[in-house]
Design a protein around this motif. Structure first.
Motif, PDB file in Angstrom:
ATOM      1  N   GLY A  99       0.842  -1.195   0.000  1.00 32.96           N
ATOM      2  CA  GLY A  99       0.000   0.000   0.000  1.00 32.96           C
ATOM      3  C   GLY A  99       0.879   1.247   0.000  1.00 32.96           C
ATOM      4  O   GLY A  99       1.982   1.223   0.533  1.00 32.96           O
ATOM      5  N   ILE A 100       0.385   2.279  -0.650  1.00 33.98           N
ATOM      6  CA  ILE A 100       1.196   3.497  -0.695  1.00 33.98           C
ATOM      7  C   ILE A 100       0.397   4.745  -0.324  1.00 33.98           C
ATOM      8  O   ILE A 100       0.964   5.825  -0.243  1.00 33.98           O
ATOM      9  N   GLU A 101      -0.903   4.593  -0.070  1.00 38.17           N
ATOM     10  CA  GLU A 101      -1.726   5.777   0.134  1.00 38.17           C
ATOM     11  C   GLU A 101      -1.986   6.085   1.594  1.00 38.17           C
ATOM     12  O   GLU A 101      -1.910   7.223   2.029  1.00 38.17           O
TER      13      GLU A 101
ATOM     14  N   ASP B 280      -9.160   1.615  -9.268  1.00 38.57           N
ATOM     15  CA  ASP B 280      -7.782   1.177  -8.933  1.00 38.57           C
ATOM     16  C   ASP B 280      -7.794  -0.339  -8.676  1.00 38.57           C
ATOM     17  O   ASP B 280      -7.145  -0.823  -7.758  1.00 38.57           O
TER      18      ASP B 280
ATOM     19  N   PHE C 190      -6.426  -3.112  -9.216  1.00 41.19           N
ATOM     20  CA  PHE C 190      -5.218  -3.841  -9.607  1.00 41.19           C
ATOM     21  C   PHE C 190      -5.226  -5.217  -8.928  1.00 41.19           C
ATOM     22  O   PHE C 190      -5.994  -5.473  -8.005  1.00 41.19           O
TER      23      PHE C 190
ATOM     24  N   ASP D  13      -3.345  -6.297  -6.738  1.00 39.01           N
ATOM     25  CA  ASP D  13      -3.131  -6.253  -5.282  1.00 39.01           C
ATOM     26  C   ASP D  13      -4.326  -5.680  -4.525  1.00 39.01           C
ATOM     27  O   ASP D  13      -4.249  -5.501  -3.309  1.00 39.01           O
TER      28      ASP D  13
ATOM     29  N   ASP E 299      -9.821  -1.766  -1.001  1.00 40.85           N
ATOM     30  CA  ASP E 299      -9.126  -0.501  -1.272  1.00 40.85           C
ATOM     31  C   ASP E 299      -9.942   0.373  -2.227  1.00 40.85           C
ATOM     32  O   ASP E 299      -9.520   0.676  -3.341  1.00 40.85           O
TER      33      ASP E 299
ATOM     34  N   PHE F 120      -2.060   6.179 -14.462  1.00 43.19           N
ATOM     35  CA  PHE F 120      -1.132   5.621 -13.472  1.00 43.19           C
ATOM     36  C   PHE F 120       0.321   5.999 -13.772  1.00 43.19           C
ATOM     37  O   PHE F 120       1.142   6.008 -12.858  1.00 43.19           O
TER      38      PHE F 120
ATOM     39  N   ARG G 140       2.259   7.724 -10.694  1.00 45.65           N
ATOM     40  CA  ARG G 140       3.526   7.124 -10.252  1.00 45.65           C
ATOM     41  C   ARG G 140       4.674   8.133 -10.365  1.00 45.65           C
ATOM     42  O   ARG G 140       5.563   8.150  -9.503  1.00 45.65           O
TER      43      ARG G 140
ATOM     44  N   HIS H 119       5.943   2.999  -6.533  1.00 46.90           N
ATOM     45  CA  HIS H 119       5.843   2.107  -7.691  1.00 46.90           C
ATOM     46  C   HIS H 119       6.646   2.713  -8.852  1.00 46.90           C
ATOM     47  O   HIS H 119       6.800   3.925  -8.950  1.00 46.90           O
TER      48      HIS H 119
HETATM   49  N1  LIG Z   1      -2.443   0.874  -7.891  1.00 46.86           N
HETATM   50  C1  LIG Z   1      -1.723   2.074  -8.097  1.00 46.86           C
HETATM   51  C2  LIG Z   1      -1.481   2.944  -6.901  1.00 46.86           C
HETATM   52  C3  LIG Z   1      -2.169   2.618  -5.604  1.00 46.86           C
HETATM   53  O1  LIG Z   1      -1.507   1.524  -5.044  1.00 46.86           O
HETATM   54  P1  LIG Z   1      -2.063   0.715  -3.769  1.00 46.86           P
HETATM   55  O2  LIG Z   1      -1.073  -0.398  -3.614  1.00 46.86           O
HETATM   56  O3  LIG Z   1      -2.029   1.686  -2.640  1.00 46.86           O
HETATM   57  O4  LIG Z   1      -3.432   0.238  -4.141  1.00 46.86           O
HETATM   58  C4  LIG Z   1      -0.387   1.814  -8.823  1.00 46.86           C
HETATM   59  O5  LIG Z   1      -0.024   0.648  -8.944  1.00 46.86           O
HETATM   60  O6  LIG Z   1       0.243   2.780  -9.267  1.00 46.86           O
END
Ligand SMILES: N[C@@H](CCOP(=O)(O)O)C(=O)O
Ligand SMILES: Nc1ncnc2c1ncn2[C@@H]1O[C@H](COP(=O)(O)OP(=O)(O)O)[C@@H](O)[C@H]1O
Length: 325
Positions: A33-35, A201, A203, A205, A219, A285, A289, A305
């Motif tokens: 996670g980055i947020e 978003d 993705f 993950d 998320d 993205f 990024r 990322h």
């Molecule tokens: N999914 C996005 C950014 C958010 O990442 P997350 O891991 O906090 O859901 C990316 O890959 O740039």
């Protein structure tokens, strides 16, 4: 580990008491996670995820938390936010879902079973396509409105900021693609695209699988009301490409689209605009990024990322669009 704010055992105990979650057994910062700041919280009554929101405000958050409640009530597997007991009213039947921890907005949601499938097969992609279509349909009667905060307006604001950090070739591509997306957004075909709450978003993950079964989407904190096609494009750009080159994987793409289409057939305007929306998803993205890498925030072990991945995906989507013309 993205822990921007350290939560103490005392804070966790107070929160668990307030939400009637029982006695705290463990509080553990989450890797990835980055947020936001995320912790696994284990109590005598179960396993939960505690999120402290680092960017979203108290005013913005009810949209996401009530959306998760709404989707859960429509049988979409998403983590259910916990409300303060006794806080439901006729105006707010979900009750108070938003808490304050360390002065930040926070929420406690259920922990999903399983783990993310980072090397998906066509079967996983079909499961995601099917559930995404169900989620879009389930969101049709969601009564709240908030735009996608990382949509075109944000791209227009952010591209000039990140251009300081890009090469002339990258700058030309960013500016050209942004101009294209502004042009498309003003078209009649774009105006015909069906809209509703989207994840934005989704993705690999942000989806859990347990023993092959899709156990949840999570998320939702980039969600917003936008075109359903944008959600599809974001998924195709992550679930259905070769990660090394950014090239589309045809088998996974077909599996995803067939499963989605079986639940909600794509409209003519969606079929027409899919190639350009794939470029929009990659652009979105790449911009974020670049922004996260060059304008970073303090967090313990935060790992940005790689932006060049989405530059590659975008270049592949541009080449592909020319091939299909
Ligand atoms: N999914 C996005 C950014 C958010 O990442 P997350 O891991 O906090 O859901 C990316 O890959 O740039
Ligand atoms: N409801 C949940 N159930 C199980 N695991 C979760 C849940 N929410 C988050 N996680 C775990 O926490 C990690 C980081 O969460 P994420 O929501 O992606 O962070 P961020 O808010 O920073 O984007 C995920 O990769 C996942 O392992």
């Amino acid at each position: 580990m993205a822990v921007f704010t350290e939560v103490s055992q005392d804070d966790a105990r107070d929160l668990a008491a307030k939400l009637a979650l029982g006695e705290v057994r463990e509080l553990r910062g989450i890797q990835g996670g980055i947020e936001n700041t995320n912790y696994f919280l284990t109590t005598s009554t179960g396993e939960f995820v505690l999120t402290l929101f680092e960017r979203l405000s108290f005013e913005q958050l009810p949209f996401y938390l009530h959306l998760m409640k709404h989707l859960a009530a429509h049988a979409i597997p998403v983590p259910e936010p916990h409300a303060t007991p006794g806080s439901a009213t006729a105006d707010n039947p979900d009750g108070r879902l938003l808490q304050t921890v360390c002065g930040k907005p926070a929420a406690v949601v259920g922990k999903l079973r399983g783990k993310s499938e980072l090397a998906p097969t066509a079967v996983h992609c079909a499961a995601v396509g099917d559930m995404l279509a169900r989620m879009h349909l389930a969101g049709r009667d969601y009564p709240h409105m908030q735009p996608n905060l990382r949509g075109l307006a944000w791209w227009n604001e952010t591209v000039p900021v990140v251009l300081e950090h890009t090469t002339p070739e990258q700058s030309a591509l960013l500016k050209g693609e942004l101009a294209l997306q502004n042009h498309v957004a003003a078209s009649s075909a774009y105006a015909a695209l069906p809209c509703g709450p989207i994840h934005a978003d989704l993705f690999r993950d942000n989806v859990m699988f347990d023993d092959g079964e899709l156990t949840g989407f999570f998320d939702f904190y980039f969600a917003g009301v936008d075109t359903w096609l944008f959600d599809i494009a974001v998924c195709l750009n992550d679930w259905c490409i070769d990660l090394a080159t950014g090239r589309q994987d045809d088998a996974r793409t077909q599996a995803f689209l067939r499963a989605y289409n079986a639940v909600r057939p794509l409209a003519a305007a969606e079929r027409q605009l899919l190639p350009v929306m794939l470029r929009a998803g990659a652009l979105r993205f790449w911009i974020s990024r670049l922004w996260d890498l060059h304008l970073p925030r303090e967090a313990s072990m935060l790992k940005a990322h790689d932006p060049t991945h989405f530059e590659r995906v975008l270049r592949q989507r541009v080449a592909q669009a020319y091939r299909t013309l």
